[in-house]
Design a protein around this motif. Sequence first.
Motif, PDB file in Angstrom:
ATOM      1  N   ASN A 195      -3.133 -23.317 -14.490  1.00 49.53           N
ATOM      2  CA  ASN A 195      -4.523 -23.668 -14.202  1.00 49.53           C
ATOM      3  C   ASN A 195      -4.763 -25.167 -14.050  1.00 49.53           C
ATOM      4  OD1 ASN A 195      -6.581 -21.261 -14.250  1.00 49.53           O
ATOM      5  ND2 ASN A 195      -4.918 -20.746 -15.646  1.00 49.53           N
ATOM      6  N   LEU A 196      -3.699 -25.888 -13.738  1.00 49.67           N
ATOM      7  CA  LEU A 196      -3.837 -27.346 -13.625  1.00 49.67           C
ATOM      8  C   LEU A 196      -3.665 -27.815 -12.188  1.00 49.67           C
ATOM      9  CD1 LEU A 196      -1.659 -28.363 -16.712  1.00 49.67           C
ATOM     10  CD2 LEU A 196      -4.127 -28.019 -16.620  1.00 49.67           C
ATOM     11  N   GLY A 197      -3.813 -26.905 -11.233  1.00 48.34           N
ATOM     12  CA  GLY A 197      -3.590 -27.290  -9.845  1.00 48.34           C
ATOM     13  C   GLY A 197      -2.162 -27.753  -9.679  1.00 48.34           C
ATOM     14  N   LYS A 198      -1.994 -28.904  -9.038  1.00 46.22           N
ATOM     15  CA  LYS A 198      -0.648 -29.439  -8.801  1.00 46.22           C
ATOM     16  C   LYS A 198      -0.132 -30.252  -9.991  1.00 46.22           C
ATOM     17  CE  LYS A 198      -1.629 -31.260  -4.549  1.00 46.22           C
ATOM     18  NZ  LYS A 198      -2.894 -30.720  -3.994  1.00 46.22           N
ATOM     19  N   HIS A 199      -0.907 -30.368 -11.002  1.00 44.99           N
ATOM     20  CA  HIS A 199      -0.611 -31.148 -12.212  1.00 44.99           C
ATOM     21  C   HIS A 199      -0.688 -32.654 -11.939  1.00 44.99           C
ATOM     22  CE1 HIS A 199       1.664 -27.940 -14.769  1.00 44.99           C
ATOM     23  NE2 HIS A 199       0.845 -27.366 -13.916  1.00 44.99           N
ATOM     24  N   GLY A 200      -0.953 -33.391 -12.984  1.00 46.42           N
ATOM     25  CA  GLY A 200      -0.948 -34.852 -12.893  1.00 46.42           C
ATOM     26  C   GLY A 200      -0.371 -35.441 -14.163  1.00 46.42           C
ATOM     27  N   GLN A 201       0.171 -36.623 -14.041  1.00 46.48           N
ATOM     28  CA  GLN A 201       0.733 -37.315 -15.204  1.00 46.48           C
ATOM     29  C   GLN A 201       0.465 -38.799 -15.024  1.00 46.48           C
ATOM     30  OE1 GLN A 201       4.911 -36.485 -15.731  1.00 46.48           O
ATOM     31  NE2 GLN A 201       5.182 -38.066 -17.284  1.00 46.48           N
ATOM     32  N   HIS A 202      -0.268 -39.371 -15.954  1.00 41.03           N
ATOM     33  CA  HIS A 202      -0.542 -40.805 -15.913  1.00 41.03           C
ATOM     34  C   HIS A 202       0.043 -41.432 -17.165  1.00 41.03           C
ATOM     35  CE1 HIS A 202      -4.534 -39.944 -13.527  1.00 41.03           C
ATOM     36  NE2 HIS A 202      -3.466 -39.411 -12.949  1.00 41.03           N
ATOM     37  N   MET A 203       0.291 -42.719 -17.068  1.00 35.30           N
ATOM     38  CA  MET A 203       0.837 -43.406 -18.224  1.00 35.30           C
ATOM     39  C   MET A 203       0.163 -44.762 -18.379  1.00 35.30           C
ATOM     40  SD  MET A 203       4.569 -44.959 -18.411  1.00 35.30           S
ATOM     41  CE  MET A 203       5.525 -43.833 -19.241  1.00 35.30           C
ATOM     42  N   ALA A 204       0.016 -45.175 -19.607  1.00 36.68           N
ATOM     43  CA  ALA A 204      -0.429 -46.551 -19.832  1.00 36.68           C
ATOM     44  C   ALA A 204       0.625 -47.249 -20.668  1.00 36.68           C
ATOM     45  CB  ALA A 204      -1.775 -46.578 -20.553  1.00 36.68           C
ATOM     46  N   MET A 205       0.830 -48.515 -20.376  1.00 42.25           N
ATOM     47  CA  MET A 205       1.551 -49.367 -21.310  1.00 42.25           C
ATOM     48  C   MET A 205       0.487 -50.284 -21.880  1.00 42.25           C
ATOM     49  SD  MET A 205       5.006 -50.299 -19.266  1.00 42.25           S
ATOM     50  CE  MET A 205       6.335 -49.106 -19.139  1.00 42.25           C
ATOM     51  N   ASN A 206       0.201 -50.097 -23.159  1.00 44.69           N
ATOM     52  CA  ASN A 206      -0.823 -50.907 -23.816  1.00 44.69           C
ATOM     53  C   ASN A 206      -0.164 -52.061 -24.538  1.00 44.69           C
ATOM     54  OD1 ASN A 206      -3.066 -49.224 -23.192  1.00 44.69           O
ATOM     55  ND2 ASN A 206      -2.501 -47.836 -24.862  1.00 44.69           N
TER      56      ASN A 206
END
Length: 349
Positions: A194-205
Amino acid sequence: MATAATKLLLIDRVPGINRVPNSYIRPEADRPNLTEVEASDASTIPLIDLQGLFGPNRDDIIRLIGEACQQDGFFQIKNHGIPEEVVQAIMNIAGEFFRLPESERLKNYSDDPSKSTRLSTSFNIKTEKVSNWRDFLRLHCYPLEEYMHEWPTNPPSFRKEVGEYCTRVRELALKLLEAISESLGLEREYISKNLGKHGQHMAMNYYPPCPQPELTYGLPGHTDRNLITILLQDDVPGLQVLRDGKWIAVNPIPNTFIVNIGDQMQVISNDKYKSILHRAVVNCDRERISIPTFYCPSPEALIGPAQGLIDHEHPAVYRSFTYEEYYHKFWNRGLRTECCLDMFKIPSA
Ligand code: OGA
Ligand code: NI
């Protein structure tokens, strides 16, 4: 000793700064009250061993995950399957990146939140009134081949090491999503489907040392708007989680990740699992690096409470919406503590 490059992007570039500039000072009612924060151990924020997740103990581990999602919204994991070298490599790369000369780093700068790769500072400098003591590099990382060409090329091994890490974390995220699906009594693939094509984001804090940490935040209290977050942090404390009205410090445990439920999971679970307020504070002595992976739906994915969790006693709490709609509301309203989720609630009859 902090080098000349360990400075925030927008802060006064005077060496040996010993006061927080006014633009970073929170009103008195909105300060971290660091003396009132409670310490935590592996029992306060559950530490779950994933070792047997695909063995005979799967049901027990899934039960633990379900309890943690329901009661805490946060848990820590060990034996997660990501090799120590891969983790070490990305931590080193992040440190090297933020120590690059400013002119090198700024090649990646943008204050436009819709850009898929960008270096920025604070949270959203276009909308916020008080700044946060943080620089961050944000990257989209799935599908890798669509985004990697936008990533920094300095340090030279950035793309290779970060790409490797992203691939590994995605595998872990998918395992966790299966386990969380099962813990809700849904079929194993339910969430993933149920997430469509999916996404993945990242942060370097990157949180530089701060001369007056009691006046400001690295990140003020917020919930994560995505589905689940898998946070890697170095050995410097800073993350705090709100529980029963009290802030609890989540002190780093080597070779673990912190997992937390985001707003989208709260919706899918129809409020069974909670997206919990958390924040990052800074300290006088040491810089701190944290690397959250935000696993999320793709923009067009339609998010709503799982049908299997709706019945007479548990009517749908939220209307359905696209992730894109949610995402835009979030960035435009700034990092406020009130829950963005309220805007998607079905008014109760
Ligand atoms: C975030 C976050 C916590 C930390 O980036 O959303 O909550 O410890 N970070 O940096
Ligand atoms: Ni967060």
